[in-house]
Design a protein around this motif. Structure first.
Motif, PDB file in Angstrom:
ATOM      1  N   ARG B  37      -6.593 -24.367 -34.492  1.00  0.00           N
ATOM      2  CA  ARG B  37      -5.943 -23.554 -33.478  1.00  0.00           C
ATOM      3  C   ARG B  37      -6.996 -22.559 -33.029  1.00  0.00           C
ATOM      4  NH1 ARG B  37      -0.976 -19.809 -33.728  1.00  0.00           N
ATOM      5  NH2 ARG B  37      -2.304 -18.805 -35.256  1.00  0.00           N
ATOM      6  N   GLU B  40      -4.151 -17.117 -31.397  1.00  0.00           N
ATOM      7  CA  GLU B  40      -2.741 -16.901 -31.715  1.00  0.00           C
ATOM      8  C   GLU B  40      -1.775 -17.636 -30.786  1.00  0.00           C
ATOM      9  OE1 GLU B  40      -1.150 -15.721 -34.306  1.00  0.00           O
ATOM     10  OE2 GLU B  40      -3.171 -15.606 -35.135  1.00  0.00           O
ATOM     11  N   GLU B  41      -2.163 -17.795 -29.536  1.00  0.00           N
ATOM     12  CA  GLU B  41      -1.262 -18.479 -28.604  1.00  0.00           C
ATOM     13  C   GLU B  41      -1.521 -19.977 -28.594  1.00  0.00           C
ATOM     14  OE1 GLU B  41      -3.031 -15.629 -27.345  1.00  0.00           O
ATOM     15  OE2 GLU B  41      -1.308 -14.489 -28.073  1.00  0.00           O
ATOM     16  N   GLY B  42      -2.523 -20.402 -29.361  1.00  0.00           N
ATOM     17  CA  GLY B  42      -3.021 -21.762 -29.244  1.00  0.00           C
ATOM     18  C   GLY B  42      -2.119 -22.828 -29.836  1.00  0.00           C
ATOM     19  N   GLU B  43      -2.412 -24.066 -29.378  1.00  0.00           N
ATOM     20  CA  GLU B  43      -1.724 -25.251 -29.867  1.00  0.00           C
ATOM     21  C   GLU B  43      -2.465 -25.736 -31.111  1.00  0.00           C
ATOM     22  OE1 GLU B  43      -0.335 -29.375 -27.644  1.00  0.00           O
ATOM     23  OE2 GLU B  43      -1.937 -28.190 -26.795  1.00  0.00           O
ATOM     24  N   ARG B  44      -1.773 -26.461 -31.979  1.00  0.00           N
ATOM     25  CA  ARG B  44      -2.459 -27.082 -33.117  1.00  0.00           C
ATOM     26  C   ARG B  44      -2.947 -28.446 -32.652  1.00  0.00           C
ATOM     27  NH1 ARG B  44      -0.699 -25.139 -38.415  1.00  0.00           N
ATOM     28  NH2 ARG B  44      -1.152 -27.189 -39.259  1.00  0.00           N
ATOM     29  N   LYS B  68      -6.188 -28.362 -21.884  1.00  0.00           N
ATOM     30  CA  LYS B  68      -6.423 -26.937 -22.043  1.00  0.00           C
ATOM     31  C   LYS B  68      -7.135 -26.571 -23.344  1.00  0.00           C
ATOM     32  CE  LYS B  68      -4.758 -22.383 -22.498  1.00  0.00           C
ATOM     33  NZ  LYS B  68      -3.713 -21.394 -22.479  1.00  0.00           N
ATOM     34  N   THR B  69      -6.665 -27.089 -24.474  1.00  0.00           N
ATOM     35  CA  THR B  69      -7.240 -26.628 -25.737  1.00  0.00           C
ATOM     36  C   THR B  69      -8.695 -27.052 -25.879  1.00  0.00           C
ATOM     37  OG1 THR B  69      -5.055 -26.769 -26.709  1.00  0.00           O
ATOM     38  CG2 THR B  69      -6.892 -26.563 -28.233  1.00  0.00           C
ATOM     39  N   GLN B  72     -10.749 -24.951 -23.550  1.00  0.00           N
ATOM     40  CA  GLN B  72     -10.975 -23.632 -24.138  1.00  0.00           C
ATOM     41  C   GLN B  72     -12.046 -23.699 -25.222  1.00  0.00           C
ATOM     42  OE1 GLN B  72      -7.196 -22.533 -25.673  1.00  0.00           O
ATOM     43  NE2 GLN B  72      -7.411 -20.388 -25.112  1.00  0.00           N
ATOM     44  N   TYR B 259       3.980 -35.232 -22.770  1.00  0.00           N
ATOM     45  CA  TYR B 259       3.775 -33.890 -22.208  1.00  0.00           C
ATOM     46  C   TYR B 259       2.811 -33.864 -21.039  1.00  0.00           C
ATOM     47  CZ  TYR B 259       6.132 -32.731 -26.514  1.00  0.00           C
ATOM     48  OH  TYR B 259       7.038 -32.673 -27.539  1.00  0.00           O
ATOM     49  N   GLU B 262       3.278 -30.949 -18.589  1.00  0.00           N
ATOM     50  CA  GLU B 262       2.998 -29.637 -19.176  1.00  0.00           C
ATOM     51  C   GLU B 262       1.498 -29.478 -19.422  1.00  0.00           C
ATOM     52  OE1 GLU B 262       5.324 -31.697 -20.231  1.00  0.00           O
ATOM     53  OE2 GLU B 262       7.231 -30.602 -20.182  1.00  0.00           O
ATOM     54  N   GLU B 263       0.857 -30.559 -19.891  1.00  0.00           N
ATOM     55  CA  GLU B 263      -0.578 -30.486 -20.165  1.00  0.00           C
ATOM     56  C   GLU B 263      -1.347 -30.170 -18.884  1.00  0.00           C
ATOM     57  OE1 GLU B 263      -0.805 -34.340 -21.876  1.00  0.00           O
ATOM     58  OE2 GLU B 263      -0.327 -33.618 -23.886  1.00  0.00           O
ATOM     59  N   LEU B 265      -0.214 -28.638 -16.212  1.00  0.00           N
ATOM     60  CA  LEU B 265       0.069 -27.256 -15.830  1.00  0.00           C
ATOM     61  C   LEU B 265      -0.766 -26.282 -16.659  1.00  0.00           C
ATOM     62  CD1 LEU B 265       1.888 -25.087 -14.438  1.00  0.00           C
ATOM     63  CD2 LEU B 265       3.417 -25.313 -16.413  1.00  0.00           C
ATOM     64  N   ALA B 266      -0.780 -26.499 -17.976  1.00  0.00           N
ATOM     65  CA  ALA B 266      -1.505 -25.588 -18.859  1.00  0.00           C
ATOM     66  C   ALA B 266      -2.982 -25.568 -18.513  1.00  0.00           C
ATOM     67  CB  ALA B 266      -1.306 -26.004 -20.315  1.00  0.00           C
TER      68      ALA B 266
END
Ligand SMILES: Cc1cc2nc3c(=O)[nH]c(=O)nc-3n(C[C@H](O)[C@H](O)[C@H](O)COP(=O)(O)OP(=O)(O)OC[C@H]3O[C@@H](n4cnc5c(N)ncnc54)[C@H](O)[C@@H]3O)c2cc1C
Ligand SMILES: Cc1cc2nc3c(=O)[nH]c(=O)nc-3n(C[C@H](O)[C@H](O)[C@H](O)COP(=O)(O)OP(=O)(O)OC[C@H]3O[C@@H](n4cnc5c(N)ncnc54)[C@H](O)[C@@H]3O)c2cc1C
Ligand code: SF4
Ligand code: SF4
Ligand code: FES
Lengths: 485, 279
Positions: B37, B40-44, B68-69, B72, B259, B262-263, B265-266
Motif C-alpha cells: 500500500r 493511507e488512502e491507498g489500495e492493497r 492509479k496505484t 503513483q 472495476y 472505477e480504475e 476514473l481513479a
C-alpha cells in the motif's frame, strides 16, 4: 416495587449503602438517527445516553440480592455494582468495575447480543423490560474514552518480569490477552497480518455500528501500556510459530487469528461479477474505506438491487452497508424463519426500519447472470421441519417452488471457516476436523507454551466471548512464563 | 514505513524497485508475491518478487504502470517509503525435479519468470526461456536472462527484437520436437491461456501464475477466487500457480474487469492531480 418481581429478585436496600427505590419508568430509549437520515450516511446510528439518561436507566435496576444478570455475561462483569456506581453519579467508579473483567466496554456495550446474554436473565425481564445494561456499559466506556488519556481508567502495569509473549492477531481475543499480559508486567508484541489492528472490529463491523476511532482509541491505550504493535506480519508466512518461540525468543504465544475464511454455497454462478463474500464487501468498505472512493483508492461495485444471503450480524451489516452505498432495494434471503435469525435483535430492527426487505424461508439455488455479471438470484421456498439437535427447526425444501429475485449484486454471508495459514506452518498443532485449534479450558494447545482463543477455537462467536478467552489464556500464559525452570 | 532503496525504469511503462523489508526478504521464494500500500488512502495491490536479498533485507519487484496505484508508485523515488508491505504470500513455485522445462515470460510477466527460471536452474533443471513482448521497447530483462545461462528465445509481436512471433510459436516447436517435459507460462491472462492450450495439444503439462484481483492476500476475502478443475480456489493462498489445463480463463478474464470504470476514473483523477506527462 413492581409486583411479581420480588420472588426472583429480592430487591433490597443494596447492602452497604441505603438505596432509594428503583425507578419504575420504562426502559430509557436510546437516541438515534432517523432511518431516513441514516440510510444516507455512515455515521453511527445510535447516539448514546447522556449522563442523565444513563442514571435514569441505572435507577431502574433493583440491585438484586441474587443478581442473575452477572451469570448471563460471558465474562461475569459485576453489573449490579457498576449500575450502583452510575446511580450515584460515580462514572469513574463504574468504569473501574467493568474494566476488572472487560477492557473494551465501549465496544461490548455496542455489539454484545445483550438480549441473549446479560439482559435476558435480568430479573426485571420476567415482567418488564430488562435494564439496558449494554447501553449503560457503552455510556461508561465512552465516558472513559472522552477523558484525557492520563485520567482514564488504566490498569496498573506491573513490575517488568523480563518475560515476553507474542500475540497473533489483534481482534478482541488478541487485544484482551495482550492487555492482561502487559498488566502482569510481561513484554508483549502483537502481530497483525493486515495493515491495521482490530480484527473484525475494524474490517467487519461497519462504522455506523462501531466507529473506528473508538477501536483506535482502545488500541492506543494498549500501546500506551507498552504493548508493541507489529502490523503486516502474517504468521505462518512472514514468521512461523517455531521461529517466534525459537530465534525470536518469545516465552509464549497466543493465537487469536479468528475464523477468517469465507464460505460460499457452491451453487452455480457464484463467481459472476457482482457476487461478493460478505468479508470482501465489508473489508473493501470498512478497512479500505471504499465508500469514500475515489478519495480512497479501493473501489467497490455499487449495485442497485442487492440480495444478501444469510441471517446473522454479518448479513445485517452487509445489507445495511449496501443501502448506504446507494442501493435502491436490498433483500435479505434467509433459509430459516425470522425467529431463528442469529443476528442481534437491535440490528434486525434497524435493518427493517432502514428498508431492508426480509425474504425468510428461502434457500438460494443459483445465481443467474449475463455477460459475466449477476442478473438475479434463484431461490427455493422452504418450510420448517422438526427441531434439530440445536433445537432449531430445520428448513426443508418445498418442491417446485423456485423463484427468481432480480438483482445485480449478491452478497454471501453464510459463515466462515478457520484460516489454515498458521496451522499449515505448525505441523504439531492439534486441530479439529474442521480446522479449528483444539485447546484446554485455559487455552493451552497441543504445543507447549502456545495458547489460543476466540473464533479460531470456537468458530464464529461473539466479541465478548473472544475477549473472555483471550483473558483466560493470559492467566495460563502468565503461569507458564513464571513456571520454575 | 518501508523505505525505497533503488528504482530504475526498464521500459516506457515498466519499472524496477527495491524496498527495505528484512523480515520478508528472509523468507521470499520464487513465485511468491507480496502486497503493498503506497499510503493511507491507498489500495492493497499484489506484486511478485523479482529478487530478494536476506543479507541486505531488500526485496525487489518489477511493475507495469497500468492504473492509479502503479502510476503513483512510478512517481516514488529512492528515499521515499511505502506505507505497507506484507508477505511473502502464496505458495512458492514448484521448481525441483522438473527436467527439461520451458518458462514463458510475456510482458511484465518476465519479471516473475526471471526468479522462477533462476530457481529452476539452480535446482538442476534444464531451462529454456521464451521471452516475449509487443515490441523491443517493452522487452525487459533480456540481459539478466542471458546471464543466467539458460537457453533464451526472444520474440516480439512486430519483430523489432528477436523473432517476429507470439510466444506460443516457439512453445509449440519445443512441444512438437519433444524438447521439454513441462512448461510454465507467466504473463497476461490471454497469453497464459494460449500457452496452456498449446501445451495441452501436445500433452505437455503447463503451470500458469494467475493474477486475479486481490484485497487481503491471506484467504480472508475470496476476491481472488478462480475456478480450477471445476472447483473454486483462492489464488492468494492456494496459488498463484495452478495447472493451466484446468483453469477457467474465461471467468478469470471477466473477473479482472469488475472495476474497469472505477480504475479509469481513479487514474484519470490522479493523472490530472499529479500533472505528469504520460508519454
Ligand atoms: C461483520 C461481522 C459482524 C459481527 N457482529 C458482531 C456483533 O454485533 N456482536 C458480537 O459479539 N460479535 C459480532 N461478530 C463476531 C465477532 O466479531 C467475532 O466473534 C470476534 O471478532 C472474534 O474475535 P477474534 O479475536 O477471535 O478474531 P478476529 O476479530 O477475527 O481477529 C483476528 C485477527 O487476526 C488476524 N490474523 C489472522 N490470521 C493471522 C496470521 N496468520 N498472522 C497474523 N494475524 C492474523 C486477522 O487479520 C485479524 O485481525 C461479528 C462478526 C462479523 C464478521
Ligand atoms: C499474485 C499477483 C502477482 C502480480 N505480480 C505483478 C508483478 O510482478 N508486476 C506487475 O506489474 N503486476 C503484477 N500483478 C498485477 C498487479 O497487481 C496489478 O497490475 C495492479 O494491482 C494494478 O493496480 P493499479 O491501481 O495500478 O491499476 P488498476 O487501474 O487498479 O487496475 C489495472 C489492472 O490491474 C488489475 N488489478 C487492480 N487491482 C488489483 C488488485 N488489488 N489485485 C490484483 N489485480 C488488480 C485489474 O484487474 C486491472 O486489469 C500481480 C497480480 C497478482 C494477483
Ligand atoms: S460485556 Fe456484554 S454481556 Fe457482559 S455485561 Fe456487557 S453487554 Fe452484557
Ligand atoms: S441488572 Fe437486572 S438482574 Fe442485575 S441487579 Fe439489576 S435488576 Fe437485578
Ligand atoms: S485476496 Fe482475499 S482471499 Fe485471496
Amino acid at each position: 416495587m413492581p409486583a411479581g418481581v420480588s420472588e426472583g429478585g429480592d430487591a433490597t436496600s443494596g447492602g452497604d449503602t441505603p438505596r432509594r427505590k428503583p425507578s419504575r419508568a420504562p426502559r430509557t430509549p436510546m437516541p438515534e438517527q432517523s432511518p431516513v437520515e441514516r440510510r444516507g450516511n455512515f455515521d453511527e446510528v445510535t447516539l448514546g445516553y447522556s449522563p442523565e439518561e444513563a442514571v435514569a436507566e441505572a435507577e431502574r435496576c433493583l440491585q438484586c440480592k441474587n443478581p442473575t444478570c452477572i451469570e448471563g455475561c460471558p465474562v461475569n462483569i459485576d453489573i449490579k455494582s457498576f449500575l450502583a456506581r452510575v446511580i450515584d453519579g460515580d462514572f469513574h467508579g463504574g468504569v473501574e468495575v467493568i474494566k476488572v473483567k472487560n477492557v473494551l466496554p465501549s465496544v461490548c456495550g455496542r455489539v454484545c447480543p445483550q438480549e441473549d446474554q446479560c439482559e435476558v436473565v435480568c430479573v426485571l425481564a420476567k415482567k418488564y423490560e430488562p435494564v439496558a445494561i449494554g447501553r449503560v456499559e457503552r455510556f461508561l466506556g465512552d465516558f472513559d474514552l472522552a477523558c484525557d488519556i492520563e485520567a482514564r481508567c488504566h490498569p496498573e502495569v506491573g513490575e517488568p518480569t523480563g518475560r515476553s509473549a507474542a500475540i497473533v492477531g489483534s481482534g478482541p481475543a488478541g487485544l484482551a490477552c495482550a492487555q492482561e499480559l502487559a498488566r502482569l508486567g510481561h513484554s508483549v508484541a502483537m502481530l497483525e497480518g493486515l495493515h491495521a489492528p482490530g480484527g473484525v472490529l475494524v474490517y467487519g463491523i461497519p462504522e455506523f455500528r462501531l466507529p473506528k476511532d473508538i477501536v483506535q482509541a482502545e488500541i492506543d491505550a494498549l500501546i500506551e501500556m507498552g504493548v508493541e504493535l507489529r502490523t503486516n506480519v502474517v504468521v505462518g508466512k512472514t514468521v512461523t510459530l517455531d521461529e517466534l518461540m525459537g530465534e525470536e525468543g518469545f516465552g509464549t504465544v497466543f493465537i487469536g487469528s479468528g475464523a477468517g475464511l469465507p464460505v460460499f454455497l457452491g451453487i452455480p454462478g457464484e463467481n459472476l461479477n457482482g457476487v461478493y463474500s460478505a468479508n470482501e464487501f465489508l473489508t473493501r468498505n470498512n478497512l479500505m474505506k471504499a465508500y469514500l472512493f475515489p478519495e480512497y483508492d479501493t473501489p467497490i461495485w455499487r449495485g442497485r438491487k442487492i440480495a444478501v444471503v444469510g441471517g446473522g450480524n454479518v448479513a445485517m451489516d452487509s445489507a445495511r452497508t449496501a443501502l448506504r452505498l446507494g442501493a435502491e432495494e436490498v433483500f435479505l434471503v434467509y433459509r430459516r424463519s425470522e425467529e431463528e435469525m442469529p443476528a442481534r435483535a437491535e440490528e434486525v430492527e434497524h435493518a427493517r426500519e432502514e428498508g431492508v426487505e426480509f425474504k425468510m424461508l428461502c434457500s438460494p439455488a443459483e445465481v443467474t447472470g449475463r455477460d459475466g455479471w449477476v442478473t438475479g438470484l434463484v431461490a427455493t421456498r422452504m418450510e420448517l421441519g422438526e427441531p434439530d439437535d440445536s433445537g432449531r427447526r430445520s428448513p426443508v425444501c418445498v418442491m417446485g417452488s423456485d423463484f427468481e429475485i432480480a438483482c445485480d449484486t449478491v452478497i454471501m454471508a453464510v459463515g466462515t471457516r478457520a484460516n489454515p495459514l498458521i496451522s499449515d506452518a505448525a505441523p504439531g498443532l492439534e486441530l479439529t476436523d474442521r480446522g479449528y485449534i483444539v485447546t484446554g479450558d485455559d487455552g493451552s494447545t497441543s504445543l507447549p507454551g502456545v495458547y489460543a482463543g476466540g473464533d479460531i477455537v470456537t468458530g464464529a462467536a461473539t466479541v465478548i466471548e473472544a475477549m473472555g478467552a483471550g483473558k483466560r489464556a493470559a492467566t495460563a500464559m502468565d503461569a507458564w512464563l513464571q513456571r520454575p525452570r | 514505513m518501508f523505505p525505497i532503496v533503488h528504482k530504475r525504469r526498464l521500459s516506457r511503462s515498466v519499472y524496477e524497485m527495491g524496498v527495505q523489508a528484512p523480515a520478508i526478504a528472509r523468507k521470499a521464494k520464487a513465485g511468491q508475491f507480496f502486497i503493498l500500500r503506497t499510503d493511507e488512502e491507498g489500495e492493497r495491490i499484489p506484486l511478485t518478487f523479482s529478487d530478494w536479498d536476506p543479507e541486505s533485507g531488500v526485496i525487489s519487484f518489477i511493475f507495469m504502470r497500468v492504473g492509479k496505484t502503479t502510476h503513483q508508485l512510478s512517481h516514488l523515488e529512492t528515499g521515499d517509503a511505502l506505507a505497507d508491505v506484507t508477505g511473502p504470500l502464496g505458495i512458492p513455485t514448484h521448481v525441483d525435479g522438473l527436467g527439461r522445462v520451458a518458462v514463458v515470460g510475456g510482458g511484465v510477466g518476465a519479471a516473475v519468470a526471471y526468479p522462477v527460471a533462476r530457481a529452476m536452474q539452480e535446482a538442476g533443471s534444464d531451462v529454456t526461456v521464451v521471452l516475449g513482448a509487443r515490441n523491443a521497447d517493452l522487452l525487459i530483462l533480456e540481459e539478466e536472462f542471458r546471464s543466467l545461462g539458460v537457453d533464451l528465445i526472444v520474440v516480439t509481436d512486430d519483430g523489432s527484437a528477436g523473432r517476429k512471433a507470439l510466444v506460443t510459436e516457439p512453445l509449440r516447436e519445443l512441444c512438437e520436437t519433444g524438447a521439454i517435459d513441462s512448461a510454465m507460462a507467466i504473463g497476461p491472462t490471454i497469453m497464459m491461456r494460449f500457452c496452456a492450450e498449446t501445451a495441452a495439444e501436445h500433452g505437455v503439462p503447463c503451470v500458469v501464475s494467475l493474477n486475479p484481483i486481490m484485497v487481503d492476500g491471506t484467504g480472508m476475502c475470496g476476491s481472488c477466487r478462480v475456478t480450477v478443475g471445476g472447483e473454486t480456489r483462492f489464488a492468494c493462498v492456494d496459488g498463484p500457480d495452478f495447472d493451466g489445463h484446468e483453469v477457467d480463463f474465461e471467468e478469470l478474464m471477466s473477473r479482472q474487469r469488475v472495476y474497469t470504470d472505477e480504475e479509469r476514473l481513479a487514474d484519470a483523477e490522479y493523472t490530472e492531480e499529479c500533472s505528469c506527462r504520460l508519454e
